[in-house]
Design a protein around this motif. Structure first.
Motif, PDB file in Angstrom:
ATOM      1  N   GLY A 106     -47.039  -7.415  25.937  1.00  0.00           N
ATOM      2  CA  GLY A 106     -47.045  -6.379  26.956  1.00  0.00           C
ATOM      3  C   GLY A 106     -45.660  -5.862  27.311  1.00  0.00           C
ATOM      4  O   GLY A 106     -45.525  -4.997  28.183  1.00  0.00           O
ATOM      5  N   ARG A 110     -44.662  -2.317  29.260  1.00  0.00           N
ATOM      6  CA  ARG A 110     -43.905  -2.327  30.514  1.00  0.00           C
ATOM      7  C   ARG A 110     -42.656  -1.455  30.414  1.00  0.00           C
ATOM      8  O   ARG A 110     -42.317  -0.732  31.360  1.00  0.00           O
ATOM      9  N   ASP A 151     -45.930  -2.623  38.118  1.00  0.00           N
ATOM     10  CA  ASP A 151     -46.781  -3.808  38.008  1.00  0.00           C
ATOM     11  C   ASP A 151     -48.262  -3.433  38.044  1.00  0.00           C
ATOM     12  O   ASP A 151     -49.070  -3.965  37.270  1.00  0.00           O
ATOM     13  N   CYS A 154     -49.286  -1.723  34.775  1.00  0.00           N
ATOM     14  CA  CYS A 154     -49.362  -2.715  33.701  1.00  0.00           C
ATOM     15  C   CYS A 154     -50.635  -3.549  33.829  1.00  0.00           C
ATOM     16  O   CYS A 154     -51.299  -3.842  32.819  1.00  0.00           O
TER      17      CYS A 154
END
Length: 284
Positions: A106, A110, A151, A154
């Motif tokens: 990930g 990000r 955040d 994501c």
């Protein structure tokens, strides 16, 4: 009998909510849809989004203009050039053997979100945006109106098994909001919507032609979301006007082929033009 209540219903201000579904790489089609919708003068009063839809929804909520659509096109082209999902059977097996929480770290996803997110907090957008995530410990659908945008985006895009879960301010780890509501119509209705503009890029349910561990997992995921979406449509009151912009092309793959990005941009625009023409919402 007084005609005043009827007059009030006819003249009440429209509250238009854009609903952006998940759909992985098919999210590129939403950019073409947004170009046609905004170009036709349709502007959201609120945005409700999950997964890939949240990645598209945040810039538009912050600045619902064609300039933002241009930026989104650039972002998707960069994504196509440098996909956020690593490929290769060897890496997949290494991830499994090492007990990692996802086939991909990930990190690239990000980096992209950090680079292009227009606000650090969801609550700072011009148009309110509501982003859905799934709480890993409870299986609950959570809606975020404010909080750390990187955040939250994501987390909302963290396809189970593909990307790891993301810790959020409530103390829980969160996953893709599309797990429980890939087309969040019910929540959009709860915001007092009088009109829904639905940007639907979720693939129809078709079993993958070649079964692997990953395709089997994601096929099961798609089957569940298809049924949940059907139930969401049943909960939309007939009094609400709906403009359903749907990407018609079915997919039996993983929806992770970023080589289809350019074609999806065009297909999304074509789908929106057809839906707008059929709706009668825009005249003259």
């Amino acid at each position: 009998m007084s005609l005043w209540p009827r007059f009030r219903r006819r003249t009440r201000r429209q509250h238009t909510v854009f609903v952006l579904s998940g759909g992985a790489v098919r999210g590129a089609a939403q950019v073409g849809m947004l170009r046609e919708l905004l170009g036709a003068g349709l502007v959201p009063d609120a945005v409700v989004a999950v997964s890939a839809g949240a990645l598209n929804g945040l810039p538009v909520a912050n600045d619902p203009t064609l300039e933002q659509v241009d930026l989104l096109e650039e972002i998707w082209r960069e994504v196509a050039a440098r996909p956020p999902v690593r490929s290769g059977a060897l890496r997949t097996w290494v991830s499994i053997l090492r007990g990692r929480p996802g086939f991909d770290t990930g990190e690239r996803l990000r980096e992209l979100i950090e680079e292009y997110a227009p606000v650090t907090d969801l609550g700072d957008t011009l148009v309110p945006i509501h982003v859905g995530t799934t709480a890993a410990s409870t299986g609950s659908l959570c809606w975020w109106r404010d909080g750390p945008s990187v955040d939250i985006l994501c987390a909302s895009a963290a396809i189970p098994g593909v990307f790891p879960s993301v810790p959020l301010p409530d103390g829980d780890h969160h996953l893709d909001g599309g797990v429980l509501s890939n087309l969040p119509l019910r929540y959009a209705v709860s915001l007092g919507a009088t009109r829904l503009v639905v940007l639907d890029v979720a693939a129809d349910f078709l079993p993958a032609e070649k079964q692997t561990a990953l395709t089997s997992m994601l096929t099961g995921f798609r089957a569940a979301t298809t049924e949940l979406t059907r139930q969401e449509w049943l909960d939309v009151p007939e009094s609400i006007e709906v403009l359903h912009v749907e990407l018609p092309v079915a997919s039996s793959g993983l929806d992770l082929d970023f080589g289809e990005t350019e074609a999806l941009l065009v297909e999304g625009a074509e789908a929106a033009r057809g839906a707008i023409a059929a709706s009668g919402w825009i005249t003259g």
